[in-house]
Enzyme design. Structure first.
Site, PDB file in Angstrom:
ATOM      1  CG  ASN A  13      -1.904   0.932   1.393  1.00 62.24           C
ATOM      2  OD1 ASN A  13      -2.248   1.491   2.456  1.00 62.24           O
ATOM      3  ND2 ASN A  13      -2.735   1.246   0.353  1.00 62.24           N
ATOM      4  CE  LYS A 209       2.821   4.928  12.781  1.00 59.93           C
ATOM      5  NZ  LYS A 209       1.805   4.416  11.932  1.00 59.93           N
ATOM      6  NE  ARG A 274      -1.742  -0.226   6.997  1.00 60.82           N
ATOM      7  CZ  ARG A 274      -0.738  -0.635   6.460  1.00 60.82           C
ATOM      8  NH1 ARG A 274      -0.963  -1.177   5.126  1.00 60.82           N
ATOM      9  NH2 ARG A 274       0.498  -0.228   6.839  1.00 60.82           N
ATOM     10  CG  ASN A 275      -1.330  -0.538  13.502  1.00 57.59           C
ATOM     11  OD1 ASN A 275      -1.122  -1.666  13.777  1.00 57.59           O
ATOM     12  ND2 ASN A 275      -0.714  -0.007  12.707  1.00 57.59           N
TER      13      ASN A 275
END
Ligand code: NAD
Ligand code: 13P
Length: 347
Positions: A13, A209, A274-275
């Protein structure tokens, strides 16, 4: 002077989004860069055809960055060794779990004077020691490697929506030259590149992060609202900074508070990454993360859960788990079956 030849090692991505920018900028700065940009594609089948062939025929990566046109000078290549042949600038942009094996294949095959940059958001913990991937690459291949990280959700960057990013470079002359070259390769009016002499700080911000974003996703799953998420971000940023200063010499405090790699990436990932998405689903569905990764990300990879595990392994080896209550809570909820409601109980 000989022109620089660029190879992108990775095509997921973010890899595809960054290949698009590199392909545009090699054309814009044709005095500095060779026209063609090679892009290593981990080969897989896409609707009955090899993905690399589909990319070269359609100039789109329909699996990992659908709907985004890549410039014609970006050439997909299923062989990592062939993709980096004669390259003088290497961009590493693979999920962190694949870096070691790709570096092993590339060892002895890259130009010893080449410059590299790591866009990988992760760390490696081995035998009680922690490494950033810019160091892993630099040591594995014997070439100077800096880091690029920032508030850069790939799908937004691929649509030329405005964002900033940060290059962290090494202190020596080669490090500065490296940063200036990669600035030319990536800076555009809608993708603004900042530079700071802090390769470790930039790399660690990008990795850590993601752990905080898992916590932010938990607050969403619990329906706790914006104040709780802001608190998690604030505490998370403090733990990121303290952790980095404890385990790495020379990281700069301003990398965390003033650069795109620091506070800005923390915010965007906690809002739209996404996380965050998978962590919200973890709380809402009770499904394990590896299953959610498969169900929700279509082959893209989660980095935060693995980083939470690696950070925990290091802290456990050093007897410091309790000094980082947010990192500890994320690990306990993701891996030890602790209820997500306990996220803030020890903060
Ligand atoms: P991704 O999450 O889309 O991952 C999929 C990629 O991994 C595909 O290219 C796939 O072919 C490849 N892959 C799968 N198995 C492999 C194997 N065994 N060996 C080698 N490659 C394999 O990848 P991405 O989004 O490009 O992420 C790369 C790095 O960039 C990560 O560290 C990520 O945190 C970071 N990053 C991502 C974004 C984003 O918004 N996607 C933004 C900034 C940074
Ligand atoms: P996610 O991996 O959580 O999507 O974060 C992407 C990112 O790094 C944005 O800068």
């Amino acid at each position: 002077q000989k022109k620089h030849k660029v190879a992108i090692v990775g095509s997921g991505n973010w890899g595809s989004a960054i290949a698009r920018i590199a392909g545009q900028n090699t054309q814009r700065h044709s005095d500095i860069f060779e026209h063609e940009v090679q892009m290593y594609v981990f080969e897989e089948d896409y609707k009955g055809k090899p993905l690399s062939q589909v990319i070269n025929e359609t100039h789109e990566n329909p699996k990992y960055l659908p709907g985004c046109q890549l410039p014609d000078n970006v050439v997909a290549n299923p062989s990592p060794v062939d993709a980096v042949k004669d390259a003088t600038m290497l961009v590493f942009v693979l999920p962190h779990q694949f870096i070691r094996s790709v570096c092993k294949q590339l060892k002895g095959k890259v130009d010893p004077n080449a410059h590299a940059i790591s866009m990988i958001k992760g760390v490696e913990v081995k035998d009680g020691k922690i490494s950033i991937f810019a160091d892993v690459i630099q040591e594995a291949l014997g070439i100077s490697c800096s880091a690029l990280s920032g508030a850069n959700i790939a799908n937004e960057v691929a649509q030329d929506k405005f964002s900033e990013t940060t290059i962290g470079h090494r202190a020596d002359a080669k490090g500065r030259e490296n940063a200036e070259l990669f600035f030319k390769l990536f800076d555009t009016p809608t993708f603004k590149v900042g530079i700071i002499e802090d390769v470790a700080g930039v790399s660690l911000c990008g990795a850590l992060k993601n752990v905080v974003a898992i916590a932010a996703g938990f607050t969403d799953g619990l329906g706790w609202g914006d104040n709780a998420k802001a608190a998690v971000m604030r505490i998370g940023l403090m733990e990121m900074k303290r952790f980095s200063e404890e385990f790495f010499d020379g990281v700069k405090p301003e990398t965390f508070t003033e650069t795109s790699a620091g506070v800005a990436d923390l915010i965007t990932t906690c809002l739209g990454g996404r996380n965050r998405k998978c962590a919200e689903a973890f709380v809402k569905t009770g499904k394990p993360f590896d299953q959610l990764e498969k169900e929700l990300l279509n082959g893209q990879k989660l980095q935060g859960t693995e980083t939470a595990r690696e950070v925990h392994e290091l802290l456990a080896a050093r007897g410091k788990v309790d000094d980082y209550p947010l990192f500890k809570a994320v690990y306990s909820i993701a891996y030890e079956g602790i209820d997500a409601h306990d996220l803030t109980s020890r903060l």
